[in-house]
Design a protein around this motif. Structure first.
Motif, PDB file in Angstrom:
ATOM      1  N   VAL A 273       0.829  -1.213   0.000  1.00 52.81           N
ATOM      2  CA  VAL A 273       0.000   0.000   0.000  1.00 52.81           C
ATOM      3  C   VAL A 273       0.860   1.259   0.000  1.00 52.81           C
ATOM      4  CG1 VAL A 273      -1.769   1.282   1.232  1.00 52.81           C
ATOM      5  CG2 VAL A 273      -1.884  -1.213   1.144  1.00 52.81           C
ATOM      6  N   ALA A 274       1.804   1.341   0.925  1.00 49.05           N
ATOM      7  CA  ALA A 274       2.576   2.574   1.082  1.00 49.05           C
ATOM      8  C   ALA A 274       3.651   2.750   0.019  1.00 49.05           C
ATOM      9  CB  ALA A 274       3.207   2.611   2.474  1.00 49.05           C
ATOM     10  N   PHE A 275       4.291   1.647  -0.415  1.00 46.96           N
ATOM     11  CA  PHE A 275       5.415   1.797  -1.332  1.00 46.96           C
ATOM     12  C   PHE A 275       5.107   1.314  -2.752  1.00 46.96           C
ATOM     13  CE2 PHE A 275       7.698   2.482   2.561  1.00 46.96           C
ATOM     14  CZ  PHE A 275       8.758   3.290   2.192  1.00 46.96           C
ATOM     15  N   LYS A 276       4.779   0.056  -2.932  1.00 49.16           N
ATOM     16  CA  LYS A 276       4.659  -0.491  -4.287  1.00 49.16           C
ATOM     17  C   LYS A 276       3.628   0.231  -5.140  1.00 49.16           C
ATOM     18  CE  LYS A 276       4.625  -5.014  -4.652  1.00 49.16           C
ATOM     19  NZ  LYS A 276       5.767  -5.297  -5.547  1.00 49.16           N
ATOM     20  N   SER A 277       2.633   0.824  -4.507  1.00 51.90           N
ATOM     21  CA  SER A 277       1.601   1.539  -5.258  1.00 51.90           C
ATOM     22  C   SER A 277       1.993   2.968  -5.597  1.00 51.90           C
ATOM     23  CB  SER A 277       0.283   1.539  -4.461  1.00 51.90           C
ATOM     24  OG  SER A 277      -0.180   0.218  -4.259  1.00 51.90           O
ATOM     25  N   HIS A 278       3.059   3.485  -4.976  1.00 55.10           N
ATOM     26  CA  HIS A 278       3.417   4.889  -5.173  1.00 55.10           C
ATOM     27  C   HIS A 278       4.884   5.092  -5.545  1.00 55.10           C
ATOM     28  CE1 HIS A 278      -0.497   5.876  -3.442  1.00 55.10           C
ATOM     29  NE2 HIS A 278      -0.216   5.037  -2.451  1.00 55.10           N
ATOM     30  N   TRP A 279       5.710   4.082  -5.396  1.00 54.44           N
ATOM     31  CA  TRP A 279       7.143   4.198  -5.677  1.00 54.44           C
ATOM     32  C   TRP A 279       7.373   3.628  -7.075  1.00 54.44           C
ATOM     33  CZ3 TRP A 279       9.910   6.185  -1.466  1.00 54.44           C
ATOM     34  CH2 TRP A 279      11.298   6.331  -1.656  1.00 54.44           C
ATOM     35  N   GLY A 280       7.560   4.509  -8.064  1.00 60.17           N
ATOM     36  CA  GLY A 280       7.516   4.099  -9.458  1.00 60.17           C
ATOM     37  C   GLY A 280       8.731   3.376 -10.003  1.00 60.17           C
ATOM     38  N   ARG A 281       9.394   2.588  -9.217  1.00 62.44           N
ATOM     39  CA  ARG A 281      10.584   1.866  -9.692  1.00 62.44           C
ATOM     40  C   ARG A 281      10.180   0.647 -10.522  1.00 62.44           C
ATOM     41  NH1 ARG A 281      15.454  -1.261  -6.376  1.00 62.44           N
ATOM     42  NH2 ARG A 281      17.064  -0.704  -7.889  1.00 62.44           N
ATOM     43  N   PRO A 282      10.609   0.580 -11.799  1.00 65.25           N
ATOM     44  CA  PRO A 282      10.286  -0.587 -12.624  1.00 65.25           C
ATOM     45  C   PRO A 282      10.990  -1.843 -12.129  1.00 65.25           C
ATOM     46  CG  PRO A 282      10.972   1.284 -13.971  1.00 65.25           C
ATOM     47  CD  PRO A 282      11.334   1.603 -12.561  1.00 65.25           C
ATOM     48  N   ARG A 283      10.379  -2.978 -12.377  1.00 66.29           N
ATOM     49  CA  ARG A 283      10.994  -4.260 -12.064  1.00 66.29           C
ATOM     50  C   ARG A 283      12.106  -4.561 -13.071  1.00 66.29           C
ATOM     51  NH1 ARG A 283       7.559  -7.437  -8.752  1.00 66.29           N
ATOM     52  NH2 ARG A 283       5.545  -6.435  -8.354  1.00 66.29           N
ATOM     53  N   PRO A 284      13.022  -5.463 -12.722  1.00 68.26           N
ATOM     54  CA  PRO A 284      14.101  -5.801 -13.671  1.00 68.26           C
ATOM     55  C   PRO A 284      13.578  -6.223 -15.035  1.00 68.26           C
ATOM     56  CG  PRO A 284      14.583  -6.719 -11.524  1.00 68.26           C
ATOM     57  CD  PRO A 284      13.209  -6.138 -11.431  1.00 68.26           C
ATOM     58  N   VAL A 285      12.532  -7.014 -15.063  1.00 64.78           N
ATOM     59  CA  VAL A 285      12.005  -7.518 -16.330  1.00 64.78           C
ATOM     60  C   VAL A 285      11.434  -6.407 -17.209  1.00 64.78           C
ATOM     61  CG1 VAL A 285       9.663  -7.976 -15.520  1.00 64.78           C
ATOM     62  CG2 VAL A 285      10.685  -9.452 -17.281  1.00 64.78           C
ATOM     63  N   HIS A 286      11.223  -5.218 -16.619  1.00 68.58           N
ATOM     64  CA  HIS A 286      10.624  -4.115 -17.365  1.00 68.58           C
ATOM     65  C   HIS A 286      11.629  -3.053 -17.811  1.00 68.58           C
ATOM     66  CE1 HIS A 286       6.609  -5.118 -15.170  1.00 68.58           C
ATOM     67  NE2 HIS A 286       6.731  -5.802 -16.298  1.00 68.58           N
ATOM     68  N   VAL A 287      12.896  -3.180 -17.442  1.00 69.24           N
ATOM     69  CA  VAL A 287      13.873  -2.158 -17.822  1.00 69.24           C
ATOM     70  C   VAL A 287      14.482  -2.477 -19.185  1.00 69.24           C
ATOM     71  CG1 VAL A 287      14.374  -1.629 -15.409  1.00 69.24           C
ATOM     72  CG2 VAL A 287      15.817  -3.267 -16.640  1.00 69.24           C
ATOM     73  N   VAL A 288      14.982  -1.455 -19.827  1.00 66.41           N
ATOM     74  CA  VAL A 288      15.491  -1.572 -21.200  1.00 66.41           C
ATOM     75  C   VAL A 288      16.617  -2.595 -21.297  1.00 66.41           C
ATOM     76  CG1 VAL A 288      16.675  -0.321 -23.046  1.00 66.41           C
ATOM     77  CG2 VAL A 288      14.810   0.783 -21.789  1.00 66.41           C
TER      78      VAL A 288
ATOM     79  N   PHE B 214      17.046  -5.270 -19.886  1.00 66.12           N
ATOM     80  CA  PHE B 214      16.578  -6.657 -19.826  1.00 66.12           C
ATOM     81  C   PHE B 214      15.335  -6.854 -20.696  1.00 66.12           C
ATOM     82  CE2 PHE B 214      18.556  -6.182 -15.463  1.00 66.12           C
ATOM     83  CZ  PHE B 214      19.771  -6.741 -15.852  1.00 66.12           C
ATOM     84  N   ASN B 215      15.356  -6.228 -21.852  1.00 73.17           N
ATOM     85  CA  ASN B 215      14.322  -6.392 -22.877  1.00 73.17           C
ATOM     86  C   ASN B 215      12.980  -5.790 -22.466  1.00 73.17           C
ATOM     87  OD1 ASN B 215      13.593  -7.272 -25.484  1.00 73.17           O
ATOM     88  ND2 ASN B 215      12.636  -9.126 -24.669  1.00 73.17           N
ATOM     89  N   GLY B 216      13.036  -4.752 -21.631  1.00 68.53           N
ATOM     90  CA  GLY B 216      11.817  -4.047 -21.276  1.00 68.53           C
ATOM     91  C   GLY B 216      11.757  -2.679 -21.945  1.00 68.53           C
ATOM     92  N   LYS B 217      10.891  -1.820 -21.448  1.00 67.09           N
ATOM     93  CA  LYS B 217      10.709  -0.500 -22.056  1.00 67.09           C
ATOM     94  C   LYS B 217      11.016   0.659 -21.099  1.00 67.09           C
ATOM     95  CE  LYS B 217       7.061  -2.161 -25.179  1.00 67.09           C
ATOM     96  NZ  LYS B 217       5.643  -1.967 -25.614  1.00 67.09           N
ATOM     97  N   ASP B 218      11.252   0.368 -19.845  1.00 66.39           N
ATOM     98  CA  ASP B 218      11.415   1.422 -18.852  1.00 66.39           C
ATOM     99  C   ASP B 218      12.881   1.678 -18.530  1.00 66.39           C
ATOM    100  OD1 ASP B 218       8.627   1.846 -18.484  1.00 66.39           O
ATOM    101  OD2 ASP B 218       8.552   0.048 -17.232  1.00 66.39           O
ATOM    102  N   ARG B 219      13.142   2.869 -18.011  1.00 65.34           N
ATOM    103  CA  ARG B 219      14.493   3.243 -17.601  1.00 65.34           C
ATOM    104  C   ARG B 219      14.736   2.780 -16.170  1.00 65.34           C
ATOM    105  NH1 ARG B 219      16.337   7.545 -14.664  1.00 65.34           N
ATOM    106  NH2 ARG B 219      14.215   8.404 -14.603  1.00 65.34           N
TER     107      ARG B 219
END
Length: 272
Positions: free
Chosen positions: A107-122, A124-129
């Protein structure tokens, strides 16, 4: 859950902060060990036994708190009866798992702390920074990486370990640590979390367990008895119980009992 444990946790926190400040790319370097550049994915996520182990770890953690959940639900439905387990045990286990594994993480962090997961970063074949753990300005919209909810749930087993017999308690703490690291390691291998997500989940869970244990069991001004918890739950559940008895059976059970600490629930009120 003594001061020595707290000092160790705070020392590890300083080491963690120092390591990831000096080497901000440490998360990426660790995550790269689990990534297959040839197939461009995290291969462990497709391993059947690893998936079963990941899900099983959550069942194991929640199994520790299941008796407390049942006891409180029964108590709220039938407050005239005493709790089925010790009141402080139920309060301690329920409050710590809700704080560490549900509220703080999801509730406090994962919903508001916009850090992408490893699988989502560029990388590692993702789209996020990629962003470091202290940066909340990532592009993840929800259910983000920081910090690991499953890691916090696994490390929460420090709570039942704190209630183990004194002679078994050190071994129980070691077991909880290994369980948390193994569960967090699986999430890293799946590309679901960075190492810092898992480390923070362990530190947060330990600090929550330490603080709540001190509040309930140690500090003179706040510590409780099992009878205190039982009495408070009785007063909380009594209005609903009184309404149900009147509505369903035509019984008048009287106003909420004024149970004082040390008295048994139901000792001052009887069905008429």
């Amino acid at each position: 859950m003594n001061r020595t444990g707290l000092l160790i946790a705070l020392g590890l926190t300083l080491v963690f902060v120092g390591a990831f400040v000096v080497c901000p790319d440490l998360d990426m370097r660790i995550a790269a060990y689990f990534y297959d550049a040839g197939t461009r994915h995290f291969p462990m996520s497709e391993v059947t036994w690893a998936t079963i182990a990941r899900r099983g770890a959550m069942w194991v953690a929640w199994a520790f708190v299941l008796p407390s959940i049942i006891a409180v639900v029964v108590k709220l439905f039938r407050p005239i009866n005493p709790l089925m387990i010790r009141g402080r045990t139920a309060l301690f286990l329920l409050s710590t798992i809700l704080l560490s594994a549900v509220f703080l993480s999801n509730v406090a962090f994962k919903s508001h702390w916009g850090r992408p997961r490893p699988v989502h970063v560029v990388e590692f074949n993702g789209k996020d920074r990629f962003v470091p753990w202290w940066d909340w300005r990532g592009t993840c919209p929800k259910n983000c990486s920081f910090f690991s909810g499953e890691g916090a749930t696994a490390f929460w087993t420090y709570a039942p370990a704190a209630l183990a017999p004194p002679q078994w308690r050190p071994l129980a703490y070691v077991g909880a640590t290994v369980f948390g690291l193994a569960t967090g390691g699986l999430r890293m291998a799946f590309g679901g979390h960075f190492a810092s997500d898992v480390i923070v989940s362990g530190l947060v869970s330990f600090l929550v367990v330490w603080l709540v244990y001190a509040l309930i069991y140690r500090w003179p001004r706040t510590k409780l008895t099992d009878e205190d918890v039982d009495a408070w739950l009785t007063r909380l559940a009594w209005p609903g119980y009184r309404w149900r008895q009147k509505k369903l059976w035509g019984l008048e059970v009287g106003p909420s009992p004024h149970i004082r600490p040390g008295e048994k629930a139901g000792s001052q009120t009887s069905l008429s």
